[in-house]
Structure formats: structure tokens, C-alpha cells
Design an enzyme around this catalytic site. Structure first.
Site, PDB file in Angstrom:
ATOM      1  N   LEU A  33     -25.932 -98.612   5.470  1.00 39.97           N
ATOM      2  CA  LEU A  33     -24.777 -98.399   6.349  1.00 39.97           C
ATOM      3  C   LEU A  33     -25.120 -97.571   7.581  1.00 39.97           C
ATOM      4  O   LEU A  33     -25.962 -96.683   7.534  1.00 39.97           O
ATOM      5  CB  LEU A  33     -23.662 -97.710   5.552  1.00 39.97           C
ATOM      6  CG  LEU A  33     -23.226 -98.434   4.283  1.00 39.97           C
ATOM      7  CD1 LEU A  33     -22.134 -97.651   3.559  1.00 39.97           C
ATOM      8  CD2 LEU A  33     -22.749 -99.854   4.588  1.00 39.97           C
ATOM      9  N   GLY A  36     -21.633 -98.368  12.743  1.00 40.72           N
ATOM     10  CA  GLY A  36     -20.776 -99.557  12.870  1.00 40.72           C
ATOM     11  C   GLY A  36     -19.943 -99.744  11.603  1.00 40.72           C
ATOM     12  O   GLY A  36     -18.724 -99.946  11.662  1.00 40.72           O
ATOM     13  N   HIS A  37     -20.602 -99.648  10.437  1.00 36.06           N
ATOM     14  CA  HIS A  37     -19.861 -99.753   9.174  1.00 36.06           C
ATOM     15  C   HIS A  37     -18.858 -98.606   9.057  1.00 36.06           C
ATOM     16  O   HIS A  37     -17.730 -98.804   8.606  1.00 36.06           O
ATOM     17  CB  HIS A  37     -20.809 -99.666   7.971  1.00 36.06           C
ATOM     18  CG  HIS A  37     -21.790-100.794   7.861  1.00 36.06           C
ATOM     19  ND1 HIS A  37     -23.130-100.626   8.090  1.00 36.06           N
ATOM     20  CD2 HIS A  37     -21.619-102.094   7.539  1.00 36.06           C
ATOM     21  CE1 HIS A  37     -23.752-101.778   7.901  1.00 36.06           C
ATOM     22  NE2 HIS A  37     -22.855-102.682   7.576  1.00 36.06           N
ATOM     23  N   GLY A 147     -16.938-106.751  11.423  1.00 34.98           N
ATOM     24  CA  GLY A 147     -17.383-106.387  12.765  1.00 34.98           C
ATOM     25  C   GLY A 147     -17.453-107.599  13.685  1.00 34.98           C
ATOM     26  O   GLY A 147     -17.829-108.695  13.253  1.00 34.98           O
ATOM     27  N   GLU A 148     -17.120-107.376  14.952  1.00 32.48           N
ATOM     28  CA  GLU A 148     -17.193-108.478  15.925  1.00 32.48           C
ATOM     29  C   GLU A 148     -18.624-108.788  16.357  1.00 32.48           C
ATOM     30  O   GLU A 148     -18.863-109.758  17.046  1.00 32.48           O
ATOM     31  CB  GLU A 148     -16.328-108.151  17.153  1.00 32.48           C
ATOM     32  CG  GLU A 148     -14.854-108.302  16.856  1.00 32.48           C
ATOM     33  CD  GLU A 148     -13.954-107.922  18.014  1.00 32.48           C
ATOM     34  OE1 GLU A 148     -14.467-107.463  19.065  1.00 32.48           O
ATOM     35  OE2 GLU A 148     -12.731-108.073  17.862  1.00 32.48           O
ATOM     36  N   LYS A 149     -19.588-107.926  15.960  1.00 35.45           N
ATOM     37  CA  LYS A 149     -20.982-108.265  16.278  1.00 35.45           C
ATOM     38  C   LYS A 149     -21.322-109.624  15.661  1.00 35.45           C
ATOM     39  O   LYS A 149     -21.976-110.452  16.271  1.00 35.45           O
ATOM     40  CB  LYS A 149     -21.948-107.198  15.758  1.00 35.45           C
ATOM     41  CG  LYS A 149     -23.402-107.564  16.062  1.00 35.45           C
ATOM     42  CD  LYS A 149     -24.353-106.487  15.666  1.00 35.45           C
ATOM     43  CE  LYS A 149     -24.598-106.461  14.188  1.00 35.45           C
ATOM     44  NZ  LYS A 149     -25.430-107.595  13.694  1.00 35.45           N
ATOM     45  N   GLN A 153     -19.351-115.228  12.133  1.00 35.30           N
ATOM     46  CA  GLN A 153     -18.966-114.933  10.743  1.00 35.30           C
ATOM     47  C   GLN A 153     -17.472-114.620  10.663  1.00 35.30           C
ATOM     48  O   GLN A 153     -16.764-115.093   9.762  1.00 35.30           O
ATOM     49  CB  GLN A 153     -19.783-113.744  10.218  1.00 35.30           C
ATOM     50  CG  GLN A 153     -19.278-113.177   8.905  1.00 35.30           C
ATOM     51  CD  GLN A 153     -20.214-112.147   8.328  1.00 35.30           C
ATOM     52  OE1 GLN A 153     -21.202-112.487   7.698  1.00 35.30           O
ATOM     53  NE2 GLN A 153     -19.909-110.868   8.505  1.00 35.30           N
ATOM     54  N   ARG A 187     -30.463-103.963  10.439  1.00 39.48           N
ATOM     55  CA  ARG A 187     -31.832-104.406  10.743  1.00 39.48           C
ATOM     56  C   ARG A 187     -32.519-103.507  11.774  1.00 39.48           C
ATOM     57  O   ARG A 187     -33.747-103.516  11.865  1.00 39.48           O
ATOM     58  CB  ARG A 187     -31.816-105.854  11.254  1.00 39.48           C
ATOM     59  CG  ARG A 187     -31.471-106.855  10.180  1.00 39.48           C
ATOM     60  CD  ARG A 187     -31.655-108.272  10.688  1.00 39.48           C
ATOM     61  NE  ARG A 187     -31.595-109.236   9.601  1.00 39.48           N
ATOM     62  CZ  ARG A 187     -30.470-109.764   9.133  1.00 39.48           C
ATOM     63  NH1 ARG A 187     -29.322-109.422   9.673  1.00 39.48           N
ATOM     64  NH2 ARG A 187     -30.487-110.619   8.134  1.00 39.48           N
TER      65      ARG A 187
END
Ligand code: PAF
Length: 280
Positions: A33, A36-37, A147-149, A153, A187
Site C-alpha cells: 500500500l 494512493g491506497h 483509483g482512477e489511475k 479497470q 510497482r
């Protein structure tokens, strides 16, 4: 905060809240995490009575065994972070618990899943849909945060909820970035300092490209972005696509869609990063 590994115990714990009419918010994650999370979890905590976070590296969504093997796993750090920001329940099942038998379900998301990530990561979204539909069934959240990243998805999860008529509201949360603009991702932990710096060019170039809209067509901007990113040391574009933000189908004229998104996947060394930008 309670850490739970089995579906039976999860449902036992959640029924206490459900029986007293509490709202259940859910943040599915694969762990490792980052900020962002944390942003998703904090929003969930603010907006719901109970926050459930799942931490599960889902094997069915990895089309590359090395990517699955190398995916960062930091459970102790994750528990600490989640506890400090007010998560109530962590669901951290084993692979056997989630897949006591192979999941043979095949989802059909039409054109949404055939472009961009779908075109380059065969079976990826089917795996995402398998795990997210199971998690939704076990947690039965009122609201789930993504998340919008991972723009595609998010679109696919919304579509799946619609197809399966699930009573869950899917919320997209804006991408959180490092100070240099790099989109936060688990990542990123695999990048060296120099690579992080190189990777920060991705968002800088995406942003710069939005200022070229009045002079260039979507196809011309695509070529410009790919060339600019490929010219940065250590970066290699896998795809960059400018698309209708709803259908995710590529556009060749700015007037073709009311809302337009540019999505990219870029290798930085052997680490695959994704990002996106709004054109309108
Ligand atoms: O975005 C992710 O981390 C994963 O794809 C998700 C939604 C947790 C499903 O495994």
C-alpha cells in the site's frame, strides 16, 4: 482493526454491522500500500460506518508469471498503515480461500475490454472481474472505491456491476501523484531513484500534450506523446491511446466524444507503469 483470512469469519464479523444498519464501504487492493491506497481508504472511512480493505494479490489477473512473482508484498507495513488511518476490517485471504477450485467464468465486456490494457494483457480484465465479483459477494459493500489511475479497470468494474445487477455503488477516486508527478503505484517500489526520475517524464509529457489540442488531431498527439516518451532514457511506450472516456474506443477527431481520455502503458526498465490524462 481486525485481520481476517476466511470468508466465513469475514461474513460473521460483517453481519454484526449489517444487522444494525451500518453502511459498509470497501477498498479492494493487492497490498504493497501507498499514499494512493491511503487516499481511497480515508475517503471510505469518512463516508461509511465500517471500512473493509481486502489485500489479495490475485493470480488470475496476471498474464505474466514474473510480474506476479515480483509483485511487492509488504503485509506488516500494510497492516500498520491501515490501522493508522482507521480501517476496521482487513480481509487477507489465501489463494486457496479465494479459489478453492479454478474459476472458469468468462465475462464479456465487449469493446471496453478489447482495447488498451485488454489488448496487451490477455485475460487481465477477466481475472479482475473474477476476483472483484467474488469480493463483492463476500463483503456485500454499499460503496466500493477504485483509483482512477486504473481508468479502464474502473470502467470495467462499473460495467460488471451493471451486468450482474449488484447493489454496490462504484466510486472513482482521482490519481495520487508523487511530488514529481509520477502516479503512485505499488510497482514504483521496484524503480531505482534514477528510474523514478525518468518515469516522472510520463505525466509531464501527458500534461504538455493537452496544450497541443488546438493545433493537433488525436492521431498527431498520439504520435507526439509516443515519440516524446520514447526519447526519455529508459522509457518505452507499449501503447498510448486517445479515446472516448465512456466507450474507451479510440477517436480520430476531438468532436467525436464529449469526454476524452488519453491512456498509456510505459515500460521503465522492466517495470510496467500506466497513467492517463483528461483532454476534455
Ligand atoms: O487495482 C487493483 O489493485 C486490483 O486490480 C484489484 C481491483 C484489487 C483486483 O485484484
Amino acid at each position: 482493526m481486525t485481520i481476517i483470512e476466511t470468508v466465513v469469519l469475514l461474513q460473521e464479523e460483517l453481519s454484526k454491522y449489517r444487522d444494525t444498519g451500518k453502511t459498509i464501504g470497501f477498498v479492494p487492493t493487492m497490498g504493497a500500500l501507498h499514499e494512493g491506497h491511503a487516499t481511497l481508504v480515508k475517503q471510505c472511512v469518512r463516508e461509511n460506518d465500517v471500512t473493509v480493505v481486502s489485500v489479495f494479490v490475485n493470480p488470475t489477473q496476471f498474464n505474466n508469471p514474473d510480474d506476479l512473482r515480483l509483485y511487492p508484498r509488504t503485509p506488516e507495513k500494510d497492516w500498520q498503515l491501515l490501522e493508522s488511518i482507521g480501517a476496521d476490517i482487513v480481509f487477507a485471504p489465501t489463494v486457496e480461500e479465494m479459489y478453492p477450485e479454478p474459476d472458469s467464468r468468462q465475462f464479456d465486456f465487449g469493446g471496453l475490454a478489447q482495447v488498451m490494457e485488454g489488448a496487451f494483457r490477455s485475460g487481465h480484465f477477466n481475472g479482475v472481474a473474477q476476483v472483484v465479483s467474488k469480493l463483492f459477494e463476500y463483503v456485500q459493500p454499499h460503496v466500493a472505491y477504485f483509483g482512477e489511475k486504473d481508468f479502464q479497470q474502473l470502467a470495467i468494474v462499473k460495467k460488471m456491476v451493471q451486468q450482474l445487477k449488484l447493489p454496490v455503488k462504484v466510486m472513482g477516486v482521482p490519481t495520487v501523484r508523487e511530488a514529481n508527478g509520477l502516479a503512485m503505484s505499488s510497482r514504483n517500489q521496484r524503480l531505482s531513484d534514477a528510474e523514478r526520475e525518468n518515469a516522472s517524464a510520463i505525466y509531464r509529457i501527458l500534461r504538455e500534450s493537452t496544450s497541443l489540442m488546438s493545433q493537433k488531431s488525436p492521431n498527431q498527439i498520439s504520435s507526439w506523446v509516443k515519440e516524446a516518451i520514447n526519447n526519455v532514457t529508459g522509457l518505452r511506450v507499449e501503447y498510448f491511446a486517445i479515446a472516448d472516456a465512456y466507450s474507451l474506443q479510440p477517436i480520430s477527431n476531438w468532436k467525436e466524444a464529449d469526454e476524452v481520455i488519453g491512456c498509456t502503458a510505459v515500460y521503465c526498465g522492466d517495470v510496467r507503469l500506466i497513467d492517463n490524462i483528461r483532454y476534455k
